[in-house]
Scaffold this motif. Structure first.
Motif, mmCIF file in Angstrom:
data_model
loop_
_atom_site.group_PDB
_atom_site.id
_atom_site.type_symbol
_atom_site.label_atom_id
_atom_site.label_comp_id
_atom_site.label_asym_id
_atom_site.label_seq_id
_atom_site.Cartn_x
_atom_site.Cartn_y
_atom_site.Cartn_z
ATOM 1 N N UNK A 311 41.775 29.921 29.787
ATOM 2 C CA UNK A 311 41.402 29.595 28.408
ATOM 3 C C UNK A 311 40.601 30.803 27.259
ATOM 4 N N UNK A 312 39.853 31.811 27.921
ATOM 5 C CA UNK A 312 39.736 32.745 27.143
ATOM 6 C C UNK A 312 40.516 33.477 25.755
ATOM 7 N N UNK A 313 41.422 33.843 27.004
ATOM 8 C CA UNK A 313 42.217 34.969 26.725
ATOM 9 C C UNK A 313 43.247 34.549 25.499
ATOM 10 N N UNK A 314 43.654 32.796 25.519
ATOM 11 C CA UNK A 314 44.143 31.595 24.938
ATOM 12 C C UNK A 314 43.534 32.242 23.494
ATOM 13 N N UNK A 315 42.735 31.809 23.152
ATOM 14 C CA UNK A 315 41.453 31.703 22.138
ATOM 15 C C UNK A 315 41.827 32.581 21.456
ATOM 16 N N UNK A 316 41.508 33.399 22.821
ATOM 17 C CA UNK A 316 41.320 34.902 21.655
ATOM 18 C C UNK A 316 42.982 36.126 21.500
ATOM 19 N N UNK A 317 44.175 35.874 21.852
ATOM 20 C CA UNK A 317 45.177 35.990 22.016
ATOM 21 C C UNK A 317 45.373 37.309 22.209
ATOM 22 N N UNK A 318 44.432 37.245 23.633
ATOM 23 C CA UNK A 318 44.391 38.176 24.300
ATOM 24 C C UNK A 318 45.740 37.958 25.430
ATOM 25 N N UNK A 319 46.553 39.326 25.677
ATOM 26 C CA UNK A 319 47.783 39.049 26.987
ATOM 27 C C UNK A 319 47.248 38.922 28.369
ATOM 28 N N UNK A 320 47.121 37.961 29.135
ATOM 29 C CA UNK A 320 47.137 37.581 30.606
ATOM 30 C C UNK A 320 47.845 38.267 31.276
ATOM 31 N N UNK A 321 48.209 39.769 31.131
ATOM 32 C CA UNK A 321 48.582 40.347 32.042
ATOM 33 C C UNK A 321 47.946 40.332 33.641
ATOM 34 N N UNK A 322 46.546 40.469 33.273
ATOM 35 C CA UNK A 322 45.396 41.179 33.986
ATOM 36 C C UNK A 322 45.506 40.038 35.182
ATOM 37 N N UNK A 323 45.264 38.464 34.476
ATOM 38 C CA UNK A 323 45.210 37.752 35.298
ATOM 39 C C UNK A 323 46.155 37.498 37.149
ATOM 40 N N UNK A 324 47.097 38.363 36.478
ATOM 41 C CA UNK A 324 48.391 38.185 37.615
ATOM 42 C C UNK A 324 48.463 38.850 37.901
ATOM 43 N N UNK A 325 48.090 40.505 37.724
ATOM 44 C CA UNK A 325 47.399 41.566 38.201
ATOM 45 C C UNK A 325 46.549 41.243 39.185
ATOM 46 N N UNK A 326 45.508 41.086 39.268
ATOM 47 C CA UNK A 326 44.422 40.530 39.631
ATOM 48 C C UNK A 326 44.077 39.518 41.168
ATOM 49 N N UNK A 327 45.140 38.338 40.424
ATOM 50 C CA UNK A 327 45.648 37.808 41.389
ATOM 51 C C UNK A 327 46.115 38.349 42.542
ATOM 52 N N UNK A 328 47.827 39.131 42.472
ATOM 53 C CA UNK A 328 48.149 39.499 43.109
ATOM 54 C C UNK A 328 47.496 40.794 44.003
ATOM 55 N N UNK A 329 46.421 41.277 43.683
ATOM 56 C CA UNK A 329 45.538 42.632 44.285
ATOM 57 C C UNK A 329 44.818 42.072 45.191
ATOM 58 N N UNK A 330 44.071 40.389 45.116
ATOM 59 C CA UNK A 330 43.351 39.570 45.928
ATOM 60 C C UNK A 330 44.555 39.252 46.958
ATOM 61 N N UNK A 331 46.045 39.156 47.285
ATOM 62 C CA UNK A 331 46.626 38.629 47.674
ATOM 63 C C UNK A 331 46.804 39.994 48.821
ATOM 64 N N UNK A 332 47.401 41.194 48.095
ATOM 65 C CA UNK A 332 47.078 42.657 49.031
ATOM 66 C C UNK A 332 45.786 43.017 49.715
ATOM 67 N N UNK A 333 45.021 42.774 49.054
ATOM 68 C CA UNK A 333 43.534 42.647 50.104
ATOM 69 C C UNK A 333 43.699 42.034 51.216
ATOM 70 N N UNK A 334 44.545 40.953 51.080
ATOM 71 C CA UNK A 334 44.107 40.062 52.637
ATOM 72 C C UNK A 334 45.157 40.949 53.444
ATOM 73 N N UNK A 335 46.071 40.573 52.541
ATOM 74 C CA UNK A 335 47.683 41.475 54.314
ATOM 75 C C UNK A 335 46.353 43.203 55.033
ATOM 76 N N UNK A 336 45.441 43.233 54.587
ATOM 77 C CA UNK A 336 44.841 44.780 54.940
ATOM 78 C C UNK A 336 44.166 43.777 57.041
ATOM 79 N N UNK A 337 43.988 42.639 56.258
ATOM 80 C CA UNK A 337 42.877 42.246 57.565
ATOM 81 C C UNK A 337 41.335 41.295 57.261
ATOM 82 N N UNK A 338 41.028 40.859 57.589
ATOM 83 C CA UNK A 338 39.770 39.792 57.137
ATOM 84 C C UNK A 338 38.559 41.161 56.961
#
Length: 522
Positions: A311-338
């Protein structure tokens, strides 16, 4: 002869001995072994480097904290961290090595800062660097490596705080602020949260005296100015310097207006044009500060923060690519183990935003008093290799642990250090040769042995062994020497037995193992 004046350790420096040293050494050994199992190769680097190395990496932020001096017309500094030295070594001699290059290090660093609890002017860092690895899987490896290392040494409750430079730096760069203002904002993100907007505005006025914002109105939109005036100024701002200069001159001449001053007309127009161009900085600053204030409140569970960020990025016209990157990063982190980490995203995180180029992170834990202390920090800095003279842009990321801070969380029990496993007491001078033979035999089998060499009485030697926390004592007199035997005393229960020389290894090792098990249970 009167005693000389005492010479004390320098402020912020500490002597480390006994149990405290043993605890820190054990932490370092366990972290180094953990990094080695992940294929990170040890490196030993100079403590002394050229000052320019740190100024290029960290700029003014580090300059005031350097232990710097001139020696034979050369500026030198004690290293305040190790990353710059690793990249300097890579640029100097390892650019032909196959990548990615995984490196680990341990050693002292020096920063001239105010000494506080768990913060000294000399402290020890253990860390890891990965050179030549791009992508979110490399980022995830670094996060998991840092967290798993803390778990390896016994820290089970901690918080992993993840940030990303593009959340703020990407937005600020799009505003086209003056470089000085841009660097100021990047350095002060953390101050907005910790010290508040009034502090930041007051500091900002030191480099931007024209600033008219106050704590009460800093977040207002553009100050009201006549619509036609705004339109004219906007047109002039869009022109090149030469076009704008000519337009102002033509406008004045068309109205038959003469500049009646002692200054040249061109100089006056140039100053007017400079003022018009500078005036556009304040609206941008308002927008930047408003955005930064909002970002400083974004810290919490990943799902919640990412939802708010959209919502903040939409308000300030910020490209939201970083959101997808962080989501992928967290998924990758889970692959390494608990992991046992509490994971938090923090868009107000500020770790040298002027040289980090993506992932940033810190790891915090609570002391017994409930105070949060930082144990580890790091991130990605893909531009540093070329900043330090590398011929080819090279991806790089890493982190460092603070050994003293980790040790402060782990209970070492406060006991004195066992300097020896076995304390050997010769009864008479004639018993020394055989005593040294016994000691040498045990040392060759990895048993730490101390021989009493100060001719104390047996009673005093036993008392000394007790103070040394030696678990076992060997007594050797004339009878033991002649029969190739020894008297072995277990200091826990003061139990003694006579042992033949050829059986001493197995009996000593068994008693020491039993002693370690008892210590572990208590």
């Amino acid at each position: 002869m009167p005693a000389a004046d005492k010479i004390s350790a320098l402020r912020g420096m500490r002597d480390v001995f006994g149990a405290e040293y043993a605890a820190r050494r054990q932490i370092q050994d366990e972290l180094e072994a953990h990094l080695r199992l992940h294929a990170y190769v040890p490196i030993d680097l100079p403590i002394l480097e050229n000052t320019e190395l740190y100024l290029r990496k960290s700029g003014e932020d580090m300059a005031a904290r350097l232990y710097e001096f001139n020696f034979k017309s050369r500026r030198m500094a004690l290293r305040p961290e190790v990353t710059a030295s690793i990249l300097r070594a890579y640029v100097e001699r390892w650019q032909d090595e196959p990548l990615p290059l995984r490196i680990q290090y341990t050693g002292p660093v020096f920063r001239y800062e105010k000494p506080q609890q768990n913060r000294y002017r000399q402290f020890t860092m253990t860390g890891a660097e990965m050179l030549g690895a791009r992508g979110l899987m490399a980022d995830a490896e670094m996060l998991h490596l840092a967290c798993a290392g803390l778990e390896q040494v016994g820290i089970r409750q901690y918080r992993l705080v993840i940030g990303h430079t593009e959340v703020l730096a990407g937005f600020l760069h799009k505003l086209c602020l003056r470089k000085q203002l841009l660097n100021f904002l990047l350095r002060n993100m953390e101050n907005i949260r910790k010290r508040g907007m009034p502090f930041v505005l007051e500091s900002l006025r030191e480099i931007y005296p024209e600033l008219e914002l106050t704590a009460a109105d800093w977040q207002r939109s553009d100050q009201a100015e006549p619509v036609k005036s705004r339109q004219l100024i906007h047109v002039l701002r869009e022109m090149s310097d030469r076009e704008a200069h000519q337009a102002i001159a033509d406008f004045l001449h068309s109205l038959n207006i003469r500049i009646d001053t002692n200054r040249d007309e061109d100089e006056v127009i140039d100053r007017l044009l400079h003022k018009i161009r500078e005036d556009q900085q304040e609206p941008k600053l308002r927008r930047a500060l408003d955005y930064m204030q909002r970002l400083s409140e974004f810290a919490g569970p990943p799902a919640e923060i990412l939802s708010q960020a959209r919502r903040l990025f939409d308000e300030y016209d910020v490209q939201p690519n970083v959101i997808g990157e962080l989501e992928t990063l967290l998924k990758n982190l889970a692959l390494f183990g608990d992991l046992k980490a509490e994971i938090q995203l923090d868009f107000g995180l500020n770790r040298g935003l002027h040289y980090y180029t993506g992932l940033m992170f810190e790891i915090h834990a609570l002391t017994d008093q409930g105070e949060a202390i930082q144990l580890c920090g790091g991130g990605r800095y893909d531009n540093l290799v070329t900043v330090l003279g590398g011929s080819v842009p090279t991806a790089a990321l890493g982190f460092a642990y603070g050994i003293e801070r980790i040790a402060s969380l782990l209970d070492s029990g406060g006991a004195a250090l066992n300097q020896s496993d076995v304390y050997v007491i010769p009864i008479e001078d004639a018993d020394y040769a055989y005593s040294f033979e016994v000691a040498r035999f045990l040392r060759e089998r990895d048993v730490a042995v101390e021989v009493s060499i100060d001719r104390r009485s047996v009673r005093r030697s036993l008392k000394h062994a007790h103070r040394r926390r030696a678990p076992l004592v060997i007594l050797i007199g004339e009878t033991e020497r002649q029969r190739r035997q020894l008297v072995l005393r277990d200091m826990r229960g003061h139990q003694e037995q006579t042992v033949p020389f050829n059986e001493v290894q197995s009996i000593v090792e068994g008693l020491l193992a039993d002693h370690e098990q008892r210590q572990a249970r208590t």
